[in-house]
Design a protein around this motif. Structure first.
Motif, PDB file in Angstrom:
ATOM      1  N   ARG A 115       0.821  -1.216   0.000  1.00  0.00           N
ATOM      2  CA  ARG A 115       0.000   0.000   0.000  1.00  0.00           C
ATOM      3  C   ARG A 115       0.853   1.264   0.000  1.00  0.00           C
ATOM      4  O   ARG A 115       0.412   2.319  -0.457  1.00  0.00           O
ATOM      5  CB  ARG A 115      -0.926  -0.008   1.213  1.00  0.00           C
ATOM      6  CG  ARG A 115      -1.996  -1.076   1.168  1.00  0.00           C
ATOM      7  CD  ARG A 115      -3.016  -0.889   2.276  1.00  0.00           C
ATOM      8  NE  ARG A 115      -2.422  -1.030   3.604  1.00  0.00           N
ATOM      9  CZ  ARG A 115      -2.351  -2.183   4.274  1.00  0.00           C
ATOM     10  NH1 ARG A 115      -2.816  -3.286   3.700  1.00  0.00           N
ATOM     11  NH2 ARG A 115      -1.817  -2.240   5.463  1.00  0.00           N
ATOM     12  N   ASN A 128       4.213   3.267  -4.491  1.00  0.00           N
ATOM     13  CA  ASN A 128       3.511   3.592  -5.732  1.00  0.00           C
ATOM     14  C   ASN A 128       4.242   2.911  -6.876  1.00  0.00           C
ATOM     15  O   ASN A 128       5.311   3.358  -7.320  1.00  0.00           O
ATOM     16  CB  ASN A 128       3.469   5.105  -5.939  1.00  0.00           C
ATOM     17  CG  ASN A 128       2.647   5.487  -7.160  1.00  0.00           C
ATOM     18  OD1 ASN A 128       2.055   4.636  -7.836  1.00  0.00           O
ATOM     19  ND2 ASN A 128       2.595   6.787  -7.461  1.00  0.00           N
ATOM     20  N   ARG A 129       3.690   1.847  -7.355  1.00  0.00           N
ATOM     21  CA  ARG A 129       4.366   1.062  -8.378  1.00  0.00           C
ATOM     22  C   ARG A 129       4.208   1.643  -9.781  1.00  0.00           C
ATOM     23  O   ARG A 129       4.719   1.077 -10.744  1.00  0.00           O
ATOM     24  CB  ARG A 129       3.863  -0.377  -8.344  1.00  0.00           C
ATOM     25  CG  ARG A 129       4.085  -1.034  -6.978  1.00  0.00           C
ATOM     26  CD  ARG A 129       3.745  -2.502  -6.971  1.00  0.00           C
ATOM     27  NE  ARG A 129       3.885  -3.058  -5.644  1.00  0.00           N
ATOM     28  CZ  ARG A 129       5.031  -3.460  -5.103  1.00  0.00           C
ATOM     29  NH1 ARG A 129       6.141  -3.358  -5.808  1.00  0.00           N
ATOM     30  NH2 ARG A 129       5.070  -3.950  -3.886  1.00  0.00           N
ATOM     31  N   LYS A 130       3.480   2.743  -9.902  1.00  0.00           N
ATOM     32  CA  LYS A 130       3.375   3.390 -11.202  1.00  0.00           C
ATOM     33  C   LYS A 130       4.602   4.247 -11.519  1.00  0.00           C
ATOM     34  O   LYS A 130       4.821   4.625 -12.661  1.00  0.00           O
ATOM     35  CB  LYS A 130       2.117   4.250 -11.257  1.00  0.00           C
ATOM     36  CG  LYS A 130       0.824   3.451 -11.150  1.00  0.00           C
ATOM     37  CD  LYS A 130      -0.393   4.361 -11.228  1.00  0.00           C
ATOM     38  CE  LYS A 130      -1.687   3.552 -11.124  1.00  0.00           C
ATOM     39  NZ  LYS A 130      -2.896   4.413 -11.185  1.00  0.00           N
ATOM     40  N   ARG A 173      10.643   5.255  -6.343  1.00  0.00           N
ATOM     41  CA  ARG A 173       9.729   4.680  -5.355  1.00  0.00           C
ATOM     42  C   ARG A 173      10.288   4.858  -3.945  1.00  0.00           C
ATOM     43  O   ARG A 173      11.487   5.071  -3.765  1.00  0.00           O
ATOM     44  CB  ARG A 173       9.506   3.192  -5.635  1.00  0.00           C
ATOM     45  CG  ARG A 173       8.849   2.921  -6.975  1.00  0.00           C
ATOM     46  CD  ARG A 173       8.723   1.424  -7.215  1.00  0.00           C
ATOM     47  NE  ARG A 173       8.244   1.145  -8.569  1.00  0.00           N
ATOM     48  CZ  ARG A 173       8.111  -0.089  -9.074  1.00  0.00           C
ATOM     49  NH1 ARG A 173       8.415  -1.153  -8.322  1.00  0.00           N
ATOM     50  NH2 ARG A 173       7.676  -0.247 -10.301  1.00  0.00           N
TER      51      ARG A 173
END
Length: 381
Positions: free
Chosen positions: A108, A111-113, A119
């Motif tokens: 959670r 942010n894997r975008k 990151r």
């Protein structure tokens, strides 16, 4: 004849005395009943004793993965037997839950975008990849046995301990009973005890020579499950094997296995405090879960209490609470009932141990069934 532990007026453990003698002491006011964390019935002298000499007493530990047997033995009598219910499975389950919750939080947070170098990965603060760590489940097993031994040394005058060691086949790192055995021996030696080791085949030979019964059910809460091996381990300090030329060997010396107090000891299964259970609660409203705090002043989870309901008196451990009532459970943590808080009386604070003390008639193979019964510790013998 059962021997009752005796303490000096200063709290030093003395040689246990016969129950008949202790009964006369209590009647004459020469002794008083004192409590301990294991629930063993013991007395303390109110007058200086005539002497403080002690005989040789040895403790035997038969370690295992799920259960451990402990015995306190002298050459003339068996003083105490214990069956420890270890926390291996419970700790393993909680460690798996902790890892799963940690993975969820990291998932959670990151942010894997974003590209990998942007990151929010935190660098490790220290080297946590040591190769000589003791797994938490095995450490908990050994620490429970160490705690019980330390409590017993405050009741019985012994310093020698015999621990059974095993040699697992194949990769030694996959045997839970073997991984922490030398760590346990090291902890006992650091605590000031004289530790001796013995292999399992020698324990089996002594048990057959003494004619003691052995249960095939490892989970059976009886002296024949694991405590009987503790007797054989302690007996190795009073008996020596002698090889006869041209024939099989025999043992020199001997011990007397007599009835004694027998206890089933475990940890209270109290959950640790959690702000959120397995996932965050919606709206920021957190439900109280885990911990030892209750809503009733003077009572905590794990406390040994006396409760009354419908004219019947119950003895048990505090296991939960509601707004007006307290849940009381037995030693197996099965609920006896919910009682009004005003009718629950505190007897002993939570010691981190749950003990059921009874009597054992572990003698010879002539006993088809062990005569074990629960007894309530009172002010008389």
């Amino acid at each position: 004849m059962i021997r009752v532990p005796v303490l000096s007026p200063k709290g030093k453990p003395l040689m246990p005395a016969k129950a008949s003698r202790v009964r006369r002491w209590l009647k004459a006011g020469k002794a008083k009943v004192v409590h301990n964390d294991l629930g063993i019935f013991q007395v303390q002298l109110t007058q200086p004793p005539s002497g403080e000499e002690t005989q040789d007493i040895v403790a035997g530990i038969d370690p295992g993965k799920l259960f451990t047997g402990i015995a306190i033995q002298s050459a003339k009598t068996t003083l105490f037997l214990a069956h420890l219910k270890l926390v291996f499975k419970n700790v393993t389950k909680r460690m798996n839950q902790r890892a799963m919750m940690r993975r969820g939080r990291r998932g959670r947070r990151i942010n894997r975008k974003l590209p990998f170098d942007q990151r929010s990965h935190r660098q490790h603060r220290f080297n946590n990849r040591r190769g000589n760590k003791i797994p938490p489940s095995i450490r908990a097993n050994k620490q429970l046995a160490l705690r019980v031994i330390q409590e017993l040394s405050r009741v019985y005058p012994f310093q020698d301990i015999v621990v059974e060691v095993i040699k697992a086949r194949g990769d030694k790192g996959f045997s839970p009973a073997m991984v922490g055995q030398y760590w346990q021996i090291e902890q006992l030696e650091q605590a000031g005890y004289t530790v001796h080791t013995q292999e399992g085949w020698h324990t089996s030979t002594l048990r057959q020579y003494l004619g003691l019964p052995k249960s095939k059910n490892k989970a059976e809460e009886s002296p024949a499950a694991h405590a009987v091996d503790g007797i054989c381990l302690a007996a190795s300090q009073f008996m020596r094997y002698r090889q006869i030329k041209g024939r099989s060997g025999t043992f020199n010396g001997g011990i007397a296995v007599t009835p004694c107090q027998f206890a089933v000891i475990s940890r209270p299964p109290i959950c640790r405090r959690q702000l959120h259970l397995m996932i965050p609660s919606k709206g920021g409203l957190r439900r109280n879960y885990g911990g030892t705090v209750t809503r009733h002043s003077g009572l905590r989870k794990g406390d040994y209490v006396k409760a009354e309901k419908a004219g019947i008196t119950y003895y048990g451990y505090v296991s939960g609470d509601t707004k007006t009532k307290v849940s009381v459970s037995d030693a197996n943590w099965k609920r006896l009932g919910q009682f009004t808080a005003k009718k629950v009386q505190l007897l002993q604070r939570n010691t981190g141990l749950v003990s059921t003390v009874g009597l054992s008639n572990l003698t010879t193979l002539n006993f088809d069934r062990l005569n074990c019964r629960e007894v309530e510790v009172s002010g008389t013998v």
